[in-house]
Design a protein around this motif. Structure first.
Motif, short mmCIF file in Angstrom:
data_model
loop_
_atom_site.label_atom_id
_atom_site.label_comp_id
_atom_site.label_asym_id
_atom_site.label_seq_id
_atom_site.Cartn_x
_atom_site.Cartn_y
_atom_site.Cartn_z
N GLY A 264 0.81 -1.23 0.00
CA GLY A 264 0.00 0.00 0.00
C GLY A 264 0.83 1.27 0.00
O GLY A 264 0.33 2.35 -0.32
N ILE A 265 2.10 1.15 0.37
CA ILE A 265 3.00 2.33 0.34
C ILE A 265 3.54 2.49 -1.07
O ILE A 265 4.09 1.55 -1.65
N ASP A 269 4.15 8.55 -3.16
CA ASP A 269 3.75 9.24 -1.94
C ASP A 269 4.98 9.72 -1.16
O ASP A 269 4.99 10.83 -0.62
N ILE A 270 6.01 8.87 -1.09
CA ILE A 270 7.24 9.25 -0.38
C ILE A 270 7.92 10.40 -1.11
O ILE A 270 8.42 11.34 -0.49
N ILE A 301 8.80 -2.40 6.31
CA ILE A 301 8.94 -0.97 6.61
C ILE A 301 7.57 -0.33 6.48
O ILE A 301 6.96 -0.38 5.41
N THR A 302 7.07 0.24 7.56
CA THR A 302 5.73 0.81 7.57
C THR A 302 5.75 2.31 7.27
O THR A 302 6.81 2.93 7.19
N ARG A 303 4.54 2.88 7.14
CA ARG A 303 4.42 4.32 6.92
C ARG A 303 5.02 5.11 8.09
O ARG A 303 5.62 6.17 7.91
#
Length: 497
Positions: A264-265, A269-270, A301-303
């Motif tokens: 989902g990442i 977005d980053i 690695i999470t948000r």
């Protein structure tokens, strides 16, 4: 042999004179002076001629870095490859009467990949590669820097011949250390070093074998001497600038390749949240996010890990500062003021509102502009100033006075104001800051700030209900992401007078 004879004879002579009753004090004093002078002369000679006895090798194995390994920077990479092609395909270039370039100057902010570009160029050229830093040539002893420049050129030629290569590249990082503007005063050692570099570049023949290309990097092109920048020396100036959103996404894709990202990442977005980051900072974000995941023993690695990594790269490590309850409340109001004005003037610009101390800040608002722009209007600049002033204005509304926590905000606001005046966006019109009286600048800056302070105060006073609702949540959780803040802002915005 003579030194050993003197070392043995001198003490005997002094003992004999003392035995005969002579006053040897003046002789001892003279001997000490002669010894000091002799020592200094010997030391200078060793330093100046030391390059012959103990040379510092700058030779580097042909770098394994390729242009494909460098994210973004498509235009600089294309220009570099074109320049190298003039070396590799010299027969074809000569048909068009093209003179191979002697020097390439890479300019741009720190961390944008200038050194990496030079290594990739050497790999692409299949050339002998010699690298040095400008600071290595700066010496207090006359002639040392110039001697090292000569050795550098000899070294790359020797290396190319030993490896049976047709080309050699010399890379000088931080060239501003030796290539600064000369002011016409008495010549200093670094002036001699620069003169030697200019002489070597002038002596480079475009038909000599092996063919040499000079590459240099600097963050301060404006500080370089004009003689160094003219055609025939550094023929091409390539700007390696901060990456835009597309380039940041490309760079992140390289550094997150072998890192387990949570589903989902998206890298897009980053990239959006890392506006203004250099390539080095983006690499650090990827590494720090992985470190946070490792600390938590997480599988991915999470948000949250990425958010903490971005904040660490921007603001520094989290500190152990213990704010008092009253300080924490004041900081909460201060940061909410920044966030409200930012979101009202520029929707979807707030990414995080945080009360956790990092670096020298007790709290901060992280902004991610929804779109990147490189030209700024008067309205945009005024809005940016209002965002800077919002924290101090909020403190005035709820506490009746400001605090020292607004100093950095005011510094930023003044920078924007001066930029407005310099760009001709103030009531002074088109001006030259050099010929403008300081009193006029001061008066105009105060007029702009006073006007925007009033506008900011009017805006914030109408959002009192939003303050009250967000204030308690921020104090309790110490962190509020942009989406949640926008939900609360939208919920209570209907009650705004």
């Amino acid at each position: 042999m003579a030194k050993e004879w003197l070392a043995g004879a001198v003490p005997v002579v002094f003992i004999f004179l003392v035995f005969m009753g002579y006053n040897v004090g003046p002789f001892l004093f003279l001997a000490v002076i002669i010894g000091i002078v002799y020592f200094l002369i010997q030391r200078q000679q060793m330093m100046a001629g030391g390059g012959n006895k103990k040379k510092v090798s700058h030779a580097v194995a042909t770098p394994k870095v390729s242009f494909e390994d460098i994210g973004g920077q498509e235009r600089p990479k294309t220009e570099l490859m074109e320049t190298i092609d003039f070396l590799k395909k010299d027969d074809e270039a000569s048909r068009y009467g093209i003179r191979p370039l002697k020097g390439i100057l890479l300019t741009g902010p720190p961390g944008t990949g200038k050194t990496l570009m030079a290594k990739a160029a050497a790999n692409y050229a299949e050339a002998a590669f010699v690298a040095a830093s400008g600071s290595e040539f700066v010496e207090m002893y006359v002639g040392v820097g110039a001697s090292r420049i000569r050795d550098l050129f000899k070294e790359v030629k020797q290396m190319a011949e030993e490896k049976n290569l047709d080309r050699g590249i010399i890379f000088i990082d931080e060239i501003d250390a030796i290539g600064g503007k000369r002011e016409g005063k008495q010549q200093k050692e670094y002036d001699q070093t620069l003169n030697q570099l200019l002489t070597e570049m002038d002596g480079m023949s475009t038909s000599e074998h092996p063919r040499i290309l000079i590459m240099a990097a600097t963050n301060r092109k404006d500080m370089l001497d004009s003689a160094l920048l003219r055609p025939g020396r550094f023929d091409r100036h390539i700007t390696v600038d901060l990456p835009d959103k597309t380039a940041r996404e490309h760079i992140l894709s390289i550094h997150f390749t072998e890192k387990p990202l949570e589903e989902g990442i998206t890298l897009a977005d980053i990239a959006l949240e890392t506006f203004g980051f250099s390539g080095a900072q983006l690499e650090s974000v990827a590494n720090e996010a992985a470190i946070y995941a490792f600390r938590d023993r997480g599988n991915e690695i999470t948000r949250e890990h990425i958010s903490k990594a971005i904040e660490k790269v921007m603001m520094g490590e989290q500190t152990d500062k213990e704010s008092t309850a009253e300080e924490k409340k004041r900081v909460a109001y201060h940061e909410l003021g920044h966030a409200i004005v930012s979101e009202v003037l520029r929707p979807h610009s707030v990414s995080q509102v945080v009360l956790v101390p990092r670096g020298g800040a007790l709290g901060y608002v992280r902004q991610s502009p929804p779109k990147e722009q490189f030209l700024y209007t008067k309205t945009y600049m005024e809005e940016q100033i209002m965002i800077c002033l919002a924290g101090a204005v909020t403190e005035e509304i709820y506490y009746g006075e400001r605090s020292t926590g607004s100093k950095n905000d005011f510094d930023q606001a003044m920078n924007y104001v001066h930029h407005m005046i310099d760009a001709g966006l103030s009531s002074l019109g088109i001006v030259s800051m050099q010929h403008l009286k300081k009193e006029w600048v001061h008066e105009e800056a105060n007029r702009i700030l006073d006007t925007l302070l009033e506008q900011t105060k009017e805006l914030l006073q109408s959002y009192d209900l939003v303050f009250q609702e967000c204030y308690g949540l921020l104090l309790e959780e110490e962190r509020m992401n942009g989406d949640r803040f926008r939900q609360l802002l939208t919920k209570y915005r209907a009650h705004v007078s």
